[in-house]
Design an enzyme around this catalytic site. Sequence first.
Site, PDB file in Angstrom:
ATOM      1  N   TYR A 114     -12.154  -2.577  -1.865  1.00  0.00           N
ATOM      2  CA  TYR A 114     -12.640  -2.614  -0.488  1.00  0.00           C
ATOM      3  C   TYR A 114     -14.170  -2.652  -0.404  1.00  0.00           C
ATOM      4  O   TYR A 114     -14.733  -2.261   0.617  1.00  0.00           O
ATOM      5  CB  TYR A 114     -12.093  -1.406   0.277  1.00  0.00           C
ATOM      6  CG  TYR A 114     -10.618  -1.542   0.619  1.00  0.00           C
ATOM      7  CD1 TYR A 114     -10.129  -2.679   1.269  1.00  0.00           C
ATOM      8  CD2 TYR A 114      -9.719  -0.532   0.307  1.00  0.00           C
ATOM      9  CE1 TYR A 114      -8.780  -2.809   1.583  1.00  0.00           C
ATOM     10  CE2 TYR A 114      -8.361  -0.651   0.626  1.00  0.00           C
ATOM     11  CZ  TYR A 114      -7.906  -1.797   1.262  1.00  0.00           C
ATOM     12  OH  TYR A 114      -6.583  -1.924   1.590  1.00  0.00           O
ATOM     13  N   HIS A 142      -1.956  -5.226   1.887  1.00  0.00           N
ATOM     14  CA  HIS A 142      -3.269  -5.875   1.830  1.00  0.00           C
ATOM     15  C   HIS A 142      -3.084  -7.239   1.185  1.00  0.00           C
ATOM     16  O   HIS A 142      -2.276  -7.388   0.274  1.00  0.00           O
ATOM     17  CB  HIS A 142      -4.234  -5.043   0.975  1.00  0.00           C
ATOM     18  CG  HIS A 142      -5.500  -5.777   0.665  1.00  0.00           C
ATOM     19  ND1 HIS A 142      -6.534  -5.891   1.567  1.00  0.00           N
ATOM     20  CD2 HIS A 142      -5.878  -6.483  -0.439  1.00  0.00           C
ATOM     21  CE1 HIS A 142      -7.494  -6.624   1.020  1.00  0.00           C
ATOM     22  NE2 HIS A 142      -7.134  -6.987  -0.187  1.00  0.00           N
ATOM     23  N   LYS A 169       0.829  -1.199   0.000  1.00  0.00           N
ATOM     24  CA  LYS A 169       0.000   0.000   0.000  1.00  0.00           C
ATOM     25  C   LYS A 169       0.871   1.261   0.000  1.00  0.00           C
ATOM     26  O   LYS A 169       2.093   1.178   0.165  1.00  0.00           O
ATOM     27  CB  LYS A 169      -0.934  -0.043   1.217  1.00  0.00           C
ATOM     28  CG  LYS A 169      -1.861  -1.279   1.210  1.00  0.00           C
ATOM     29  CD  LYS A 169      -3.118  -1.057   2.035  1.00  0.00           C
ATOM     30  CE  LYS A 169      -3.082  -1.733   3.357  1.00  0.00           C
ATOM     31  NZ  LYS A 169      -4.365  -1.619   4.101  1.00  0.00           N
ATOM     32  N   GLU A 174     -10.159 -10.130  -6.554  1.00  0.00           N
ATOM     33  CA  GLU A 174      -9.157  -9.058  -6.507  1.00  0.00           C
ATOM     34  C   GLU A 174      -8.142  -9.192  -7.650  1.00  0.00           C
ATOM     35  O   GLU A 174      -7.740  -8.192  -8.244  1.00  0.00           O
ATOM     36  CB  GLU A 174      -8.467  -9.053  -5.143  1.00  0.00           C
ATOM     37  CG  GLU A 174      -9.428  -8.624  -4.043  1.00  0.00           C
ATOM     38  CD  GLU A 174      -8.891  -8.797  -2.628  1.00  0.00           C
ATOM     39  OE1 GLU A 174      -7.699  -9.128  -2.459  1.00  0.00           O
ATOM     40  OE2 GLU A 174      -9.669  -8.579  -1.675  1.00  0.00           O
ATOM     41  N   ASN A 223      -1.185   0.022   7.599  1.00  0.00           N
ATOM     42  CA  ASN A 223      -0.718  -1.334   7.927  1.00  0.00           C
ATOM     43  C   ASN A 223      -0.001  -2.000   6.752  1.00  0.00           C
ATOM     44  O   ASN A 223       0.129  -3.210   6.695  1.00  0.00           O
ATOM     45  CB  ASN A 223      -1.863  -2.182   8.485  1.00  0.00           C
ATOM     46  CG  ASN A 223      -2.966  -2.410   7.482  1.00  0.00           C
ATOM     47  OD1 ASN A 223      -2.898  -1.927   6.354  1.00  0.00           O
ATOM     48  ND2 ASN A 223      -3.980  -3.160   7.880  1.00  0.00           N
TER      49      ASN A 223
HETATM   50  P1  CMP Z   1      -6.499  -4.510   4.618  1.00  0.00           P
HETATM   51  O1  CMP Z   1      -5.902  -5.836   4.863  1.00  0.00           O
HETATM   52  O2  CMP Z   1      -6.029  -3.709   3.471  1.00  0.00           O
HETATM   53  O3  CMP Z   1      -8.058  -4.723   4.456  1.00  0.00           O
HETATM   54  C1  CMP Z   1      -9.020  -3.829   4.928  1.00  0.00           C
HETATM   55  C2  CMP Z   1      -8.404  -2.651   5.579  1.00  0.00           C
HETATM   56  O4  CMP Z   1      -9.284  -1.876   6.341  1.00  0.00           O
HETATM   57  C3  CMP Z   1      -7.377  -3.112   6.585  1.00  0.00           C
HETATM   58  O5  CMP Z   1      -6.258  -3.644   5.914  1.00  0.00           O
HETATM   59  C4  CMP Z   1      -7.141  -1.860   7.375  1.00  0.00           C
HETATM   60  O6  CMP Z   1      -6.194  -1.021   6.747  1.00  0.00           O
HETATM   61  C5  CMP Z   1      -8.507  -1.207   7.307  1.00  0.00           C
HETATM   62  N1  CMP Z   1      -9.219  -1.311   8.578  1.00  0.00           N
HETATM   63  C6  CMP Z   1      -9.777  -2.404   9.091  1.00  0.00           C
HETATM   64  N2  CMP Z   1     -10.354  -2.111  10.292  1.00  0.00           N
HETATM   65  C7  CMP Z   1     -10.128  -0.788  10.497  1.00  0.00           C
HETATM   66  C8  CMP Z   1     -10.466   0.098  11.526  1.00  0.00           C
HETATM   67  N3  CMP Z   1     -11.160  -0.311  12.584  1.00  0.00           N
HETATM   68  N4  CMP Z   1     -10.081   1.385  11.406  1.00  0.00           N
HETATM   69  C9  CMP Z   1      -9.381   1.797  10.313  1.00  0.00           C
HETATM   70  N5  CMP Z   1      -9.037   0.992   9.284  1.00  0.00           N
HETATM   71  C10 CMP Z   1      -9.408  -0.289   9.374  1.00  0.00           C
END
Ligand code: CMP
Length: 155
Positions: free
Chosen positions: A52, A118, A12, A129, A115
């Site tokens: 998403y 993904h 990301k 995806e 984070n």
């Molecule tokens: P990802 O694995 O990309 O898939 C969904 C994303 O939503 C996740 O990583 C996080 O970056 C984001 N996400 C999930 N839960 C939360 C949350 N409670 N607050 C903010 N971002 C979230």
Amino acid sequence: MRMTERTLIIIKPDGIQRRLVGEIIQRFENKAAKIVAAKFMQVPEELSRKVYAVHKGKPFFEPLTKLLSSSPVLVIVWEARNVIDITRKIIGATSGFEAQMGTIRGDFSCSTRYNLVHSSDSPESAEYEINLFFRPDEIVDYELTDEKWLYCEND
Ligand code: CMP
């Protein structure tokens, strides 16, 4: 024998900005995942919303999709036995605070939003995806020669 599967990971915008591409790719290669497609790109917001789509309606949906489109990403299709489960274990729990040390997020992330990576969470989401980012002819079928040193007949 475990199934050979494909999965999609996205390094990301925060992973690119923090120059963690090499570190992240290395961890998947260490566990015998093979790159079969890759694209470095800026993701249009419309496409981020499709990636998403399962989170539509949640409070973090808008910031999440905006973040994905805010700066370039590296999208990779990986192939290996059991690769969906393996990549998720390598990446770790969603929040960098909850993720175990030794995982990508545990070692490098201090956030739920930032984070770094993904990954698809099931065969169905992997298919969905992968199709969002790649045409079938952009995925390369080829052999690596180390397989006989990786797996035995019971694996
Ligand atoms: P990802 O694995 O990309 O898939 C969904 C994303 O939503 C996740 O990583 C996080 O970056 C984001 N996400 C999930 N839960 C939360 C949350 N409670 N607050 C903010 N971002 C979230």
